[in-house]
Design a protein around this motif. Structure first.
Motif, PDB file in Angstrom:
ATOM      1  N   LEU A  62      21.392 -65.243 120.131  1.00 28.65           N
ATOM      2  CA  LEU A  62      21.763 -64.813 118.786  1.00 28.65           C
ATOM      3  C   LEU A  62      20.546 -64.230 118.075  1.00 28.65           C
ATOM      4  O   LEU A  62      19.469 -64.831 118.072  1.00 28.65           O
ATOM      5  CB  LEU A  62      22.323 -65.997 117.986  1.00 28.65           C
ATOM      6  CG  LEU A  62      22.842 -65.687 116.589  1.00 28.65           C
ATOM      7  CD1 LEU A  62      24.052 -64.760 116.658  1.00 28.65           C
ATOM      8  CD2 LEU A  62      23.205 -66.978 115.872  1.00 28.65           C
ATOM      9  N   TYR A  63      20.731 -63.051 117.475  1.00 30.31           N
ATOM     10  CA  TYR A  63      19.676 -62.363 116.733  1.00 30.31           C
ATOM     11  C   TYR A  63      20.158 -62.060 115.325  1.00 30.31           C
ATOM     12  O   TYR A  63      21.345 -61.824 115.103  1.00 30.31           O
ATOM     13  CB  TYR A  63      19.317 -61.030 117.404  1.00 30.31           C
ATOM     14  CG  TYR A  63      18.537 -61.157 118.679  1.00 30.31           C
ATOM     15  CD1 TYR A  63      17.161 -60.987 118.694  1.00 30.31           C
ATOM     16  CD2 TYR A  63      19.181 -61.433 119.874  1.00 30.31           C
ATOM     17  CE1 TYR A  63      16.445 -61.099 119.872  1.00 30.31           C
ATOM     18  CE2 TYR A  63      18.472 -61.542 121.059  1.00 30.31           C
ATOM     19  CZ  TYR A  63      17.110 -61.372 121.044  1.00 30.31           C
ATOM     20  OH  TYR A  63      16.400 -61.474 122.208  1.00 30.31           O
ATOM     21  N   PHE A  64      19.222 -62.029 114.384  1.00 29.33           N
ATOM     22  CA  PHE A  64      19.486 -61.513 113.049  1.00 29.33           C
ATOM     23  C   PHE A  64      18.715 -60.216 112.923  1.00 29.33           C
ATOM     24  O   PHE A  64      17.530 -60.148 113.254  1.00 29.33           O
ATOM     25  CB  PHE A  64      19.034 -62.497 111.963  1.00 29.33           C
ATOM     26  CG  PHE A  64      19.195 -61.945 110.576  1.00 29.33           C
ATOM     27  CD1 PHE A  64      20.454 -61.835 110.014  1.00 29.33           C
ATOM     28  CD2 PHE A  64      18.104 -61.508 109.863  1.00 29.33           C
ATOM     29  CE1 PHE A  64      20.617 -61.304 108.742  1.00 29.33           C
ATOM     30  CE2 PHE A  64      18.252 -60.985 108.592  1.00 29.33           C
ATOM     31  CZ  PHE A  64      19.510 -60.883 108.029  1.00 29.33           C
ATOM     32  N   GLU A  65      19.387 -59.165 112.469  1.00 30.66           N
ATOM     33  CA  GLU A  65      18.755 -57.857 112.376  1.00 30.66           C
ATOM     34  C   GLU A  65      18.976 -57.288 110.983  1.00 30.66           C
ATOM     35  O   GLU A  65      20.062 -57.375 110.426  1.00 30.66           O
ATOM     36  CB  GLU A  65      19.361 -56.915 113.412  1.00 30.66           C
ATOM     37  CG  GLU A  65      18.811 -55.511 113.347  1.00 30.66           C
ATOM     38  CD  GLU A  65      19.430 -54.608 114.387  1.00 30.66           C
ATOM     39  OE1 GLU A  65      18.728 -54.253 115.331  1.00 30.66           O
ATOM     40  OE2 GLU A  65      20.620 -54.280 114.242  1.00 30.66           O
ATOM     41  N   THR A  66      17.942 -56.717 110.428  1.00 23.83           N
ATOM     42  CA  THR A  66      18.073 -55.949 109.196  1.00 23.83           C
ATOM     43  C   THR A  66      17.614 -54.529 109.504  1.00 23.83           C
ATOM     44  O   THR A  66      16.628 -54.326 110.214  1.00 23.83           O
ATOM     45  CB  THR A  66      17.285 -56.577 108.032  1.00 23.83           C
ATOM     46  OG1 THR A  66      17.490 -55.806 106.860  1.00 23.83           O
ATOM     47  CG2 THR A  66      15.812 -56.671 108.314  1.00 23.83           C
ATOM     48  N   ARG A  67      18.362 -53.575 108.996  1.00 21.93           N
ATOM     49  CA  ARG A  67      18.067 -52.163 109.240  1.00 21.93           C
ATOM     50  C   ARG A  67      17.974 -51.415 107.919  1.00 21.93           C
ATOM     51  O   ARG A  67      18.635 -51.767 106.950  1.00 21.93           O
ATOM     52  CB  ARG A  67      19.176 -51.494 110.054  1.00 21.93           C
ATOM     53  CG  ARG A  67      19.287 -51.913 111.471  1.00 21.93           C
ATOM     54  CD  ARG A  67      20.363 -51.113 112.163  1.00 21.93           C
ATOM     55  NE  ARG A  67      20.555 -51.583 113.523  1.00 21.93           N
ATOM     56  CZ  ARG A  67      21.446 -51.074 114.363  1.00 21.93           C
ATOM     57  NH1 ARG A  67      22.236 -50.098 113.973  1.00 21.93           N
ATOM     58  NH2 ARG A  67      21.554 -51.542 115.570  1.00 21.93           N
ATOM     59  N   GLY A  68      17.198 -50.371 107.920  1.00 17.82           N
ATOM     60  CA  GLY A  68      17.129 -49.454 106.797  1.00 17.82           C
ATOM     61  C   GLY A  68      17.166 -48.036 107.323  1.00 17.82           C
ATOM     62  O   GLY A  68      16.628 -47.754 108.402  1.00 17.82           O
ATOM     63  N   GLN A  69      17.801 -47.161 106.598  1.00 14.24           N
ATOM     64  CA  GLN A  69      17.902 -45.766 107.016  1.00 14.24           C
ATOM     65  C   GLN A  69      17.820 -44.889 105.775  1.00 14.24           C
ATOM     66  O   GLN A  69      18.505 -45.142 104.786  1.00 14.24           O
ATOM     67  CB  GLN A  69      19.232 -45.549 107.725  1.00 14.24           C
ATOM     68  CG  GLN A  69      19.451 -44.161 108.231  1.00 14.24           C
ATOM     69  CD  GLN A  69      20.764 -44.047 108.989  1.00 14.24           C
ATOM     70  OE1 GLN A  69      21.327 -45.021 109.464  1.00 14.24           O
ATOM     71  NE2 GLN A  69      21.253 -42.834 109.106  1.00 14.24           N
ATOM     72  N   TYR A  70      16.971 -43.866 105.840  1.00 15.71           N
ATOM     73  CA  TYR A  70      16.840 -42.912 104.741  1.00 15.71           C
ATOM     74  C   TYR A  70      17.047 -41.519 105.299  1.00 15.71           C
ATOM     75  O   TYR A  70      16.357 -41.102 106.234  1.00 15.71           O
ATOM     76  CB  TYR A  70      15.463 -43.026 104.081  1.00 15.71           C
ATOM     77  CG  TYR A  70      15.263 -42.029 102.963  1.00 15.71           C
ATOM     78  CD1 TYR A  70      15.914 -42.184 101.752  1.00 15.71           C
ATOM     79  CD2 TYR A  70      14.438 -40.930 103.128  1.00 15.71           C
ATOM     80  CE1 TYR A  70      15.746 -41.281 100.725  1.00 15.71           C
ATOM     81  CE2 TYR A  70      14.257 -40.015 102.112  1.00 15.71           C
ATOM     82  CZ  TYR A  70      14.912 -40.197 100.913  1.00 15.71           C
ATOM     83  OH  TYR A  70      14.760 -39.296  99.893  1.00 15.71           O
ATOM     84  N   ASP A  71      18.027 -40.801 104.746  1.00 15.06           N
ATOM     85  CA  ASP A  71      18.344 -39.450 105.190  1.00 15.06           C
ATOM     86  C   ASP A  71      18.367 -38.517 103.992  1.00 15.06           C
ATOM     87  O   ASP A  71      18.941 -38.854 102.957  1.00 15.06           O
ATOM     88  CB  ASP A  71      19.721 -39.403 105.860  1.00 15.06           C
ATOM     89  CG  ASP A  71      19.751 -40.209 107.133  1.00 15.06           C
ATOM     90  OD1 ASP A  71      18.854 -40.040 107.960  1.00 15.06           O
ATOM     91  OD2 ASP A  71      20.690 -41.008 107.310  1.00 15.06           O
TER      92      ASP A  71
END
Length: 172
Positions: A62-71
């Motif tokens: 089990l993993y916890f992931e946070t992502r950010g994306q700027y376009d």
């Protein structure tokens, strides 16, 4: 609002340093993994794309992931952030589920190139679910994702109420 967006970008900019780290040389016991990519502005359209992800291993696949994306696009700028749990079944296949928040900044007059922007009044909240495939030996990632938009604002570049997407990444 420009100051707030600038602060958010500066806050996550140190993660870009890790963008060229070779995943084959990293220890599999690393508690936190940071991945970041960025594509420079194109001369013709002026678009720019950047993203980061931070993965924390919680145990038992089990993993916890946070992502950010700027376009940046011709008509708007979009910043997305998500918080996702991933459960691996074996070494390569995983299921994921989480929440994504999207903010859109409409450009008032891209024809004159002025820095005049208008923010949408409603942030778009989405529940995301899907299945993914990671092959770290070949630097390939494929995700099939379902977005369920809970916001009242369905307008904009990615403002669909219900969306299926297929994403592929190859790192070279």
């Amino acid at each position: 609002m420009h100051k707030r967006l600038f602060f958010i970008l500066i806050l996550f900019a140190p993660g870009l340093i890790y963008g060229q780290v070779d995943s084959k040389k990293e220890s599999s016991a690393s508690p936190v993994k940071v991945i970041a990519t960025s594509y420079a502005k194109t001369a013709i359209v002026g678009e720019q794309h950047a993203s980061f992800s931070v993965n924390k291993y919680l145990g038992k696949g089990l993993y916890f992931e946070t992502r950010g994306q700027y376009d940046t696009y011709l008509t708007s700028n979009i910043f997305k952030t998500s918080f996702t749990f991933k459960k691996y079944f074996g070494e390569k296949i995983y299921l994921f589920s989480g929440y994504e928040l999207e903010m859109e900044q409409m450009k008032s007059d891209p024809a004159i190139g002025a820095d005049v922007f208008e923010f949408t009044q409603i942030f778009r909240g989405k529940i995301t679910n899907g299945i993914g495939y990671d092959n770290l030996n070949r630097n390939i990632n494929i995700e099939f994702k379902h977005d369920l938009n809970f916001s009242k604002n369905n307008l904009g570049s990615f403002g669909t109420p219900n969306m299926l997407s297929l994403k592929g990444t190859y790192k070279f």
